[in-house]
Scaffold this active site. Sequence first.
Site, PDB file in Angstrom:
ATOM      1  N   HIS A  55       0.956  -1.429  -0.100  1.00 25.62           N
ATOM      2  CA  HIS A  55       0.603   0.231   0.143  1.00 25.62           C
ATOM      3  C   HIS A  55       0.636   0.881  -0.173  1.00 25.62           C
ATOM      4  CE1 HIS A  55      -4.134   1.485   1.432  1.00 25.62           C
ATOM      5  NE2 HIS A  55      -3.399   2.783   1.380  1.00 25.62           N
TER       6      HIS A  55
ATOM      7  N   HIS B 220       1.666   5.298  -1.778  1.00 22.23           N
ATOM      8  CA  HIS B 220       0.905   5.934  -2.742  1.00 22.23           C
ATOM      9  C   HIS B 220       2.384   7.028  -3.438  1.00 22.23           C
ATOM     10  CE1 HIS B 220      -2.911   5.628  -1.643  1.00 22.23           C
ATOM     11  NE2 HIS B 220      -2.643   5.566  -0.629  1.00 22.23           N
TER      12      HIS B 220
ATOM     13  N   ASN C 282      -4.828   5.690  -6.880  1.00 20.52           N
ATOM     14  CA  ASN C 282      -5.505   6.966  -6.783  1.00 20.52           C
ATOM     15  C   ASN C 282      -4.371   8.045  -7.486  1.00 20.52           C
ATOM     16  OD1 ASN C 282      -3.950   7.014  -4.991  1.00 20.52           O
ATOM     17  ND2 ASN C 282      -4.666   8.431  -3.743  1.00 20.52           N
TER      18      ASN C 282
ATOM     19  N   ASP D 158      -8.801   2.736  -3.245  1.00 20.74           N
ATOM     20  CA  ASP D 158      -8.165   3.080  -1.829  1.00 20.74           C
ATOM     21  C   ASP D 158      -8.407   5.040  -2.116  1.00 20.74           C
ATOM     22  OD1 ASP D 158      -7.373   2.926   0.189  1.00 20.74           O
ATOM     23  OD2 ASP D 158      -5.703   4.432  -0.010  1.00 20.74           O
TER      24      ASP D 158
ATOM     25  N   HIS E 213      -5.893  -0.907   5.769  1.00 19.08           N
ATOM     26  CA  HIS E 213      -5.722   0.412   6.965  1.00 19.08           C
ATOM     27  C   HIS E 213      -6.844   0.254   7.603  1.00 19.08           C
ATOM     28  CE1 HIS E 213      -7.742   2.044   4.254  1.00 19.08           C
ATOM     29  NE2 HIS E 213      -7.053   3.385   3.859  1.00 19.08           N
TER      30      HIS E 213
ATOM     31  N   ASN F  51      -6.705   8.947   7.254  1.00 18.88           N
ATOM     32  CA  ASN F  51      -7.934   8.388   6.839  1.00 18.88           C
ATOM     33  C   ASN F  51      -7.139   7.242   6.733  1.00 18.88           C
ATOM     34  OD1 ASN F  51     -10.216   7.121   5.873  1.00 18.88           O
ATOM     35  ND2 ASN F  51     -10.829   8.555   3.611  1.00 18.88           N
TER      36      ASN F  51
ATOM     37  N   ASP G 191       0.443   2.554   4.534  1.00 18.06           N
ATOM     38  CA  ASP G 191      -0.297   3.361   3.783  1.00 18.06           C
ATOM     39  C   ASP G 191       0.749   4.869   3.659  1.00 18.06           C
ATOM     40  OD1 ASP G 191      -2.398   4.644   2.264  1.00 18.06           O
ATOM     41  OD2 ASP G 191      -3.465   5.254   4.485  1.00 18.06           O
TER      42      ASP G 191
END
Length: 425
Positions: free
Chosen positions: A56, A58, A90, A150, A230, A276, A303
Amino acid sequence: MTAYLITSVSVVGAAPTDLLIRDGVVAEVEAGLSAPDATVIDGTGLVALPGLVDLHTHLREPGREDAETVESGSRAAALGGYTAVCAMANTSPVADTAGVVEQVWRLGREAGLVDVQPVGAVTVGLAGERLAELGAMADSAAQVRIFSDDGHCVADPLLMRRALEYVKAFDGVIAQHAEEPRLTEGAQMHEGEVSTRLGLIGWPAVAEEAIIARDVLLAEHVGSRLHVCHVSTAGSVEVLRQAKARGVRVTAEVTPHHLLLTDERAESYDPVFKVNPPLRTASDIAALRAALAEGVIDIIATDHAPHAVEDKECEWAYARPGMLGLETALSIALDVLGPEWDLIAERMSRTPARIAGLTGHGVDPAPGVPANLTLVDPAVRRTIEPAELASRSRNTPYARMTLPGRIVATFLRGEPTVLDGKAVK
Protein backbone atom coordinates in the site's frame (compact mmCIF):
# COMPACT_ATOMS: atom_id res chain seq x y z
CA MET A 1 27.68 -8.00 -11.78
CA THR A 2 29.64 -7.51 -8.55
CA ALA A 3 29.67 -10.30 -5.98
CA TYR A 4 29.13 -9.45 -2.30
CA LEU A 5 30.21 -11.42 0.74
CA ILE A 6 28.36 -10.46 3.90
CA THR A 7 30.22 -11.85 6.91
CA SER A 8 28.96 -12.75 10.39
CA VAL A 9 25.37 -11.76 9.67
CA SER A 10 22.28 -13.15 11.37
CA VAL A 11 19.75 -14.41 8.83
CA VAL A 12 16.27 -13.64 10.22
CA GLY A 13 17.61 -13.74 13.76
CA ALA A 14 19.56 -17.01 13.51
CA ALA A 15 23.17 -17.56 14.59
CA PRO A 16 25.75 -15.48 12.68
CA THR A 17 26.89 -16.88 9.35
CA ASP A 18 28.30 -15.69 6.03
CA LEU A 19 26.18 -14.92 3.00
CA LEU A 20 27.51 -14.78 -0.56
CA ILE A 21 25.61 -12.94 -3.32
CA ARG A 22 26.62 -13.70 -6.89
CA ASP A 23 24.90 -13.26 -10.28
CA GLY A 24 21.74 -11.89 -8.72
CA VAL A 25 21.10 -14.77 -6.34
CA VAL A 26 22.18 -15.92 -2.92
CA ALA A 27 24.94 -18.34 -3.85
CA GLU A 28 25.93 -19.69 -0.42
CA VAL A 29 24.97 -19.31 3.23
CA GLU A 30 27.61 -20.86 5.44
CA ALA A 31 30.10 -19.79 8.12
CA GLY A 32 33.68 -19.31 7.01
CA LEU A 33 33.03 -18.50 3.36
CA SER A 34 35.80 -17.06 1.19
CA ALA A 35 35.33 -15.23 -2.11
CA PRO A 36 38.42 -13.26 -3.23
CA ASP A 37 36.50 -11.54 -6.04
CA ALA A 38 33.66 -10.35 -3.79
CA THR A 39 33.16 -7.00 -2.09
CA VAL A 40 33.09 -7.71 1.64
CA ILE A 41 30.44 -6.23 3.93
CA ASP A 42 30.98 -6.70 7.66
CA GLY A 43 27.65 -8.00 8.92
CA THR A 44 28.60 -8.20 12.59
CA GLY A 45 25.55 -7.27 14.64
CA LEU A 46 23.36 -7.00 11.54
CA VAL A 47 20.24 -8.98 10.68
CA ALA A 48 19.48 -10.07 7.10
CA LEU A 49 15.80 -10.08 6.22
CA PRO A 50 14.02 -10.87 2.98
CA GLY A 51 13.46 -7.56 1.21
CA LEU A 52 10.39 -5.85 2.61
CA VAL A 53 7.24 -5.69 0.48
CA ASP A 54 4.66 -2.90 0.82
CA LEU A 55 1.15 -3.62 -0.37
CA HIS A 56 0.00 0.00 0.00
CA THR A 57 2.16 2.85 -1.35
CA HIS A 58 1.08 6.14 -2.93
CA LEU A 59 3.69 7.27 -5.46
CA ARG A 60 1.53 10.13 -6.85
CA GLU A 61 2.92 9.88 -10.38
CA PRO A 62 1.34 10.61 -12.81
CA GLY A 63 -0.23 13.91 -11.83
CA ARG A 64 1.22 15.00 -8.49
CA GLU A 65 4.94 14.86 -9.09
CA ASP A 66 5.30 17.84 -6.74
CA ALA A 67 4.46 15.48 -3.85
CA GLU A 68 6.24 12.32 -5.04
CA THR A 69 7.47 10.56 -8.15
CA VAL A 70 7.95 6.89 -8.84
CA GLU A 71 11.69 7.49 -8.60
CA SER A 72 11.68 9.46 -5.33
CA GLY A 73 9.20 7.07 -3.74
CA SER A 74 11.27 4.10 -4.91
CA ARG A 75 14.34 5.63 -3.31
CA ALA A 76 12.46 6.15 -0.05
CA ALA A 77 11.31 2.54 -0.22
CA ALA A 78 14.83 1.19 -0.77
CA LEU A 79 16.11 3.26 2.17
CA GLY A 80 13.34 1.72 4.24
CA GLY A 81 14.49 -1.80 3.35
CA TYR A 82 11.88 -2.49 0.66
CA THR A 83 12.51 -4.35 -2.58
CA ALA A 84 8.92 -4.20 -3.88
CA VAL A 85 6.00 -1.82 -3.47
CA CYS A 86 2.43 -1.82 -4.77
CA ALA A 87 1.57 1.63 -6.17
CA MET A 88 -2.01 2.68 -5.50
CA ALA A 89 -4.32 3.81 -8.28
CA ASN A 90 -5.42 7.29 -7.10
CA THR A 91 -3.13 9.17 -9.46
CA SER A 92 -4.11 11.75 -12.07
CA PRO A 93 -5.11 10.29 -14.44
CA VAL A 94 -6.40 7.43 -12.34
CA ALA A 95 -4.73 4.08 -12.97
CA ASP A 96 -7.92 2.57 -14.37
CA THR A 97 -6.63 1.53 -17.80
CA ALA A 98 -3.88 -0.69 -19.13
CA GLY A 99 -2.07 2.38 -20.46
CA VAL A 100 -1.72 4.10 -17.09
CA VAL A 101 -0.69 1.01 -15.12
CA GLU A 102 1.91 0.22 -17.77
CA GLN A 103 3.26 3.77 -17.48
CA VAL A 104 3.72 3.38 -13.71
CA TRP A 105 5.27 -0.07 -14.18
CA ARG A 106 7.77 1.23 -16.75
CA LEU A 107 8.71 4.19 -14.57
CA GLY A 108 9.46 1.74 -11.77
CA ARG A 109 11.66 -0.36 -14.04
CA GLU A 110 13.51 2.74 -15.20
CA ALA A 111 14.17 3.85 -11.62
CA GLY A 112 15.48 0.35 -10.82
CA LEU A 113 15.42 0.80 -7.06
CA VAL A 114 12.49 -1.45 -6.14
CA ASP A 115 10.00 -3.49 -8.12
CA VAL A 116 6.98 -1.23 -8.57
CA GLN A 117 3.79 -3.26 -9.01
CA PRO A 118 0.83 -1.06 -9.99
CA VAL A 119 -2.54 -1.45 -8.29
CA GLY A 120 -5.45 -0.93 -10.67
CA ALA A 121 -8.60 1.00 -9.84
CA VAL A 122 -11.77 -1.00 -9.24
CA THR A 123 -14.02 1.63 -10.80
CA VAL A 124 -13.56 4.17 -13.57
CA GLY A 125 -12.07 7.36 -12.12
CA LEU A 126 -12.57 5.97 -8.60
CA ALA A 127 -16.14 7.23 -8.98
CA GLY A 128 -17.78 4.03 -7.75
CA GLU A 129 -20.21 3.89 -10.68
CA ARG A 130 -18.89 1.28 -13.15
CA LEU A 131 -16.07 -1.22 -13.22
CA ALA A 132 -12.73 -0.21 -14.68
CA GLU A 133 -10.85 -2.28 -17.28
CA LEU A 134 -9.88 -4.99 -14.79
CA GLY A 135 -9.19 -7.65 -17.40
CA ALA A 136 -7.15 -5.34 -19.63
CA MET A 137 -5.00 -4.29 -16.67
CA ALA A 138 -4.53 -7.91 -15.65
CA ASP A 139 -3.44 -8.81 -19.18
CA SER A 140 -1.13 -5.80 -19.57
CA ALA A 141 2.65 -5.82 -19.23
CA ALA A 142 2.12 -4.75 -15.61
CA GLN A 143 0.09 -7.93 -14.90
CA VAL A 144 -2.06 -6.21 -12.28
CA ARG A 145 -3.48 -8.56 -9.67
CA ILE A 146 -4.60 -6.13 -6.93
CA PHE A 147 -7.38 -3.63 -7.54
CA SER A 148 -8.40 -0.84 -5.16
CA ASP A 149 -10.22 2.48 -5.13
CA ASP A 150 -8.23 3.39 -2.02
CA GLY A 151 -9.13 6.83 -0.82
CA HIS A 152 -12.68 5.92 -1.77
CA CYS A 153 -14.83 3.01 -0.69
CA VAL A 154 -16.53 0.80 -3.25
CA ALA A 155 -19.77 1.57 -1.45
CA ASP A 156 -22.23 -0.01 -3.90
CA PRO A 157 -22.65 -3.65 -2.79
CA LEU A 158 -23.68 -4.81 -6.29
CA LEU A 159 -20.59 -3.23 -7.83
CA MET A 160 -18.40 -4.76 -5.12
CA ARG A 161 -19.91 -8.18 -5.80
CA ARG A 162 -19.28 -7.83 -9.52
CA ALA A 163 -15.65 -6.82 -8.91
CA LEU A 164 -15.07 -9.83 -6.67
CA GLU A 165 -16.61 -12.11 -9.29
CA TYR A 166 -14.55 -10.61 -12.10
CA VAL A 167 -11.12 -10.97 -10.49
CA LYS A 168 -11.81 -14.52 -9.39
CA ALA A 169 -11.10 -15.63 -12.96
CA PHE A 170 -7.39 -14.75 -12.63
CA ASP A 171 -7.06 -15.07 -8.83
CA GLY A 172 -7.02 -11.32 -8.37
CA VAL A 173 -7.65 -9.39 -5.17
CA ILE A 174 -10.02 -6.53 -4.38
CA ALA A 175 -8.44 -4.29 -1.72
CA GLN A 176 -11.18 -2.31 -0.03
CA HIS A 177 -10.95 1.09 1.64
CA ALA A 178 -13.55 0.29 4.29
CA GLU A 179 -15.53 3.46 4.92
CA GLU A 180 -19.29 3.84 4.71
CA PRO A 181 -19.38 7.38 3.22
CA ARG A 182 -22.78 8.26 4.63
CA LEU A 183 -21.40 7.82 8.14
CA THR A 184 -18.27 9.92 7.62
CA GLU A 185 -19.52 13.00 5.78
CA GLY A 186 -17.52 15.98 7.07
CA ALA A 187 -15.57 13.81 9.52
CA GLN A 188 -12.26 15.21 10.72
CA MET A 189 -11.00 12.62 13.23
CA HIS A 190 -12.02 9.57 15.27
CA GLU A 191 -15.42 9.92 16.89
CA GLY A 192 -14.92 9.79 20.64
CA GLU A 193 -14.03 11.77 23.71
CA VAL A 194 -11.28 13.77 22.01
CA SER A 195 -13.39 14.78 19.02
CA THR A 196 -16.16 15.91 21.38
CA ARG A 197 -13.72 17.96 23.42
CA LEU A 198 -12.17 19.54 20.32
CA GLY A 199 -15.50 20.16 18.63
CA LEU A 200 -14.51 18.25 15.46
CA ILE A 201 -16.91 16.05 13.51
CA GLY A 202 -16.16 12.42 14.32
CA TRP A 203 -15.41 9.43 12.04
CA PRO A 204 -17.15 6.54 13.86
CA ALA A 205 -15.54 3.13 14.10
CA VAL A 206 -18.72 1.50 12.82
CA ALA A 207 -18.23 3.19 9.43
CA GLU A 208 -15.25 0.90 8.91
CA GLU A 209 -16.66 -2.16 10.60
CA ALA A 210 -19.95 -2.13 8.66
CA ILE A 211 -18.19 -2.24 5.28
CA ILE A 212 -15.81 -5.00 6.37
CA ALA A 213 -18.74 -7.05 7.65
CA ARG A 214 -20.60 -6.58 4.36
CA ASP A 215 -17.58 -7.36 2.20
CA VAL A 216 -16.53 -10.53 3.99
CA LEU A 217 -20.06 -11.81 3.42
CA LEU A 218 -19.80 -10.91 -0.27
CA ALA A 219 -16.37 -12.53 -0.57
CA GLU A 220 -17.69 -15.64 1.18
CA HIS A 221 -20.68 -15.80 -1.16
CA VAL A 222 -18.56 -15.35 -4.29
CA GLY A 223 -15.58 -17.40 -3.09
CA SER A 224 -13.18 -14.65 -4.08
CA ARG A 225 -10.21 -12.90 -2.45
CA LEU A 226 -10.76 -9.76 -0.39
CA HIS A 227 -8.06 -7.62 1.18
CA VAL A 228 -8.95 -4.99 3.77
CA CYS A 229 -6.81 -1.85 3.73
CA HIS A 230 -5.57 -0.03 6.84
CA VAL A 231 -7.67 -1.72 9.56
CA SER A 232 -7.96 0.66 12.50
CA THR A 233 -10.53 -0.50 15.07
CA ALA A 234 -10.96 -3.25 17.63
CA GLY A 235 -14.39 -3.99 16.17
CA SER A 236 -12.88 -4.58 12.74
CA VAL A 237 -10.51 -7.11 14.28
CA GLU A 238 -13.44 -9.10 15.65
CA VAL A 239 -15.22 -9.12 12.27
CA LEU A 240 -12.04 -10.38 10.60
CA ARG A 241 -11.45 -13.02 13.27
CA GLN A 242 -14.93 -14.45 12.77
CA ALA A 243 -14.59 -14.37 8.97
CA LYS A 244 -11.26 -16.19 9.04
CA ALA A 245 -12.68 -18.81 11.39
CA ARG A 246 -15.31 -19.51 8.73
CA GLY A 247 -12.67 -19.86 6.03
CA VAL A 248 -13.42 -16.64 4.14
CA ARG A 249 -10.57 -15.72 1.77
CA VAL A 250 -9.85 -12.41 3.47
CA THR A 251 -6.54 -10.78 4.37
CA ALA A 252 -5.97 -7.51 6.17
CA GLU A 253 -3.32 -4.90 6.79
CA VAL A 254 -2.51 -2.41 9.53
CA THR A 255 -0.35 0.69 9.15
CA PRO A 256 2.58 1.62 11.38
CA HIS A 257 0.82 4.78 12.51
CA HIS A 258 -2.27 2.90 13.62
CA LEU A 259 -0.02 0.67 15.73
CA LEU A 260 1.62 3.59 17.52
CA LEU A 261 -0.29 6.90 17.47
CA THR A 262 -3.63 7.68 19.15
CA ASP A 263 -6.35 10.22 18.43
CA GLU A 264 -4.99 12.38 21.25
CA ARG A 265 -2.41 13.64 18.74
CA ALA A 266 -5.21 15.72 17.20
CA GLU A 267 -5.23 17.93 20.29
CA SER A 268 -2.25 19.75 18.76
CA TYR A 269 -4.31 20.56 15.64
CA ASP A 270 -1.17 19.69 13.68
CA PRO A 271 -2.48 18.43 10.31
CA VAL A 272 0.42 15.97 10.02
CA PHE A 273 -1.70 13.75 12.28
CA LYS A 274 -4.74 13.88 10.01
CA VAL A 275 -5.11 10.54 8.21
CA ASN A 276 -7.84 8.34 6.75
CA PRO A 277 -8.90 6.21 8.54
CA PRO A 278 -8.18 8.45 11.52
CA LEU A 279 -5.93 7.69 14.44
CA ARG A 280 -7.96 5.75 16.99
CA THR A 281 -7.80 5.07 20.74
CA ALA A 282 -5.28 3.27 22.92
CA SER A 283 -7.67 0.31 23.25
CA ASP A 284 -7.89 0.06 19.46
CA ILE A 285 -4.10 0.07 19.23
CA ALA A 286 -3.89 -2.75 21.78
CA ALA A 287 -6.38 -4.82 19.77
CA LEU A 288 -4.51 -4.16 16.50
CA ARG A 289 -1.17 -5.18 18.00
CA ALA A 290 -2.63 -8.40 19.39
CA ALA A 291 -4.32 -9.18 16.07
CA LEU A 292 -1.06 -8.62 14.20
CA ALA A 293 0.81 -11.01 16.47
CA GLU A 294 -2.01 -13.56 16.23
CA GLY A 295 -2.29 -13.37 12.44
CA VAL A 296 -5.85 -12.05 12.32
CA ILE A 297 -4.20 -9.04 10.70
CA ASP A 298 -1.85 -10.48 8.10
CA ILE A 299 0.58 -7.69 7.28
CA ILE A 300 1.96 -4.26 8.02
CA ALA A 301 1.46 -1.90 5.07
CA THR A 302 2.68 1.68 5.13
CA ASP A 303 -0.09 3.62 3.34
CA HIS A 304 2.80 5.95 2.44
CA ALA A 305 0.90 9.11 1.48
CA PRO A 306 3.15 12.04 0.56
CA HIS A 307 1.59 15.50 0.23
CA ALA A 308 2.92 18.83 -0.99
CA VAL A 309 3.45 21.55 1.60
CA GLU A 310 0.33 23.52 0.65
CA ASP A 311 -1.83 20.43 1.13
CA LYS A 312 -0.61 19.76 4.66
CA GLU A 313 0.61 22.98 6.25
CA CYS A 314 -2.82 24.60 6.49
CA GLU A 315 -5.84 24.54 8.77
CA TRP A 316 -6.79 21.08 9.99
CA ALA A 317 -10.16 21.09 8.23
CA TYR A 318 -8.59 21.79 4.84
CA ALA A 319 -5.52 19.55 5.14
CA ARG A 320 -5.42 16.39 3.06
CA PRO A 321 -5.21 13.15 5.07
CA GLY A 322 -2.08 11.04 4.91
CA MET A 323 1.40 10.41 6.32
CA LEU A 324 4.79 9.28 5.06
CA GLY A 325 5.70 5.73 6.00
CA LEU A 326 8.26 3.95 3.83
CA GLU A 327 11.46 5.10 5.54
CA THR A 328 10.20 4.54 9.10
CA ALA A 329 7.99 1.42 8.89
CA LEU A 330 10.59 -1.12 10.01
CA SER A 331 11.59 1.09 12.93
CA ILE A 332 7.96 1.32 14.06
CA ALA A 333 7.64 -2.46 13.74
CA LEU A 334 10.72 -2.91 15.92
CA ASP A 335 9.38 -0.41 18.43
CA VAL A 336 6.00 -2.14 18.60
CA LEU A 337 6.97 -5.83 18.22
CA GLY A 338 10.53 -5.84 19.49
CA PRO A 339 13.24 -7.87 17.70
CA GLU A 340 10.82 -10.65 16.72
CA TRP A 341 12.60 -11.17 13.41
CA ASP A 342 10.60 -14.10 12.10
CA LEU A 343 7.33 -12.30 12.84
CA ILE A 344 8.61 -9.12 11.19
CA ALA A 345 9.72 -11.07 8.12
CA GLU A 346 6.32 -12.75 7.96
CA ARG A 347 4.26 -9.56 8.33
CA MET A 348 6.43 -7.25 6.23
CA SER A 349 7.83 -9.51 3.51
CA ARG A 350 6.66 -13.10 3.09
CA THR A 351 2.92 -12.60 3.46
CA PRO A 352 2.57 -9.35 1.48
CA ALA A 353 4.61 -10.91 -1.35
CA ARG A 354 2.30 -13.93 -1.33
CA ILE A 355 -0.86 -11.78 -1.35
CA ALA A 356 0.47 -9.73 -4.29
CA GLY A 357 1.86 -12.75 -6.13
CA LEU A 358 5.33 -11.21 -6.36
CA THR A 359 7.58 -14.10 -7.35
CA GLY A 360 11.13 -13.82 -6.04
CA HIS A 361 10.17 -11.52 -3.17
CA GLY A 362 9.33 -12.50 0.38
CA VAL A 363 11.80 -15.39 0.36
CA ASP A 364 14.33 -15.76 3.18
CA PRO A 365 17.99 -15.55 2.08
CA ALA A 366 19.03 -19.09 1.13
CA PRO A 367 21.13 -20.69 -1.60
CA GLY A 368 19.56 -20.29 -5.03
CA VAL A 369 16.92 -17.67 -4.22
CA PRO A 370 16.92 -14.17 -5.77
CA ALA A 371 19.04 -11.81 -3.70
CA ASN A 372 16.23 -9.48 -2.65
CA LEU A 373 17.19 -8.70 0.90
CA THR A 374 17.90 -5.99 3.44
CA LEU A 375 20.44 -5.65 6.24
CA VAL A 376 19.29 -4.06 9.49
CA ASP A 377 21.30 -2.75 12.43
CA PRO A 378 18.94 -3.17 15.39
CA ALA A 379 21.34 -1.57 17.86
CA VAL A 380 21.16 1.88 16.31
CA ARG A 381 18.57 4.39 17.47
CA ARG A 382 18.00 7.25 15.05
CA THR A 383 16.20 10.54 15.29
CA ILE A 384 13.86 11.19 12.37
CA GLU A 385 14.68 14.46 10.62
CA PRO A 386 12.15 15.30 7.88
CA ALA A 387 14.73 17.18 5.81
CA GLU A 388 16.84 14.02 5.56
CA LEU A 389 14.05 11.86 4.11
CA ALA A 390 14.24 10.83 0.44
CA SER A 391 10.58 11.54 -0.21
CA ARG A 392 9.71 14.80 -1.95
CA SER A 393 7.25 15.46 0.87
CA ARG A 394 7.86 16.09 4.55
CA ASN A 395 4.60 15.05 6.22
CA THR A 396 6.03 12.53 8.66
CA PRO A 397 4.30 12.17 12.04
CA TYR A 398 7.58 10.90 13.51
CA ALA A 399 9.58 14.11 13.15
CA ARG A 400 12.28 14.32 15.82
CA MET A 401 11.18 11.02 17.36
CA THR A 402 13.98 8.57 18.22
CA LEU A 403 13.26 5.11 16.87
CA PRO A 404 15.14 1.78 16.83
CA GLY A 405 16.84 0.26 13.82
CA ARG A 406 18.73 1.45 10.77
CA ILE A 407 18.74 0.02 7.26
CA VAL A 408 22.39 -0.55 6.37
CA ALA A 409 21.95 -2.10 2.92
CA THR A 410 19.24 -3.20 0.51
CA PHE A 411 19.78 -5.51 -2.48
CA LEU A 412 17.47 -5.93 -5.46
CA ARG A 413 18.34 -9.07 -7.41
CA GLY A 414 21.91 -8.90 -6.16
CA GLU A 415 22.47 -5.23 -6.97
CA PRO A 416 22.73 -2.83 -4.03
CA THR A 417 20.19 -0.02 -3.94
CA VAL A 418 21.38 1.09 -0.49
CA LEU A 419 24.88 0.72 0.99
CA ASP A 420 26.04 2.05 4.36
CA GLY A 421 22.61 3.58 4.87
CA LYS A 422 22.74 5.69 1.70
CA ALA A 423 20.97 5.28 -1.63
CA VAL A 424 23.35 4.02 -4.31
CA LYS A 425 21.68 6.10 -7.05
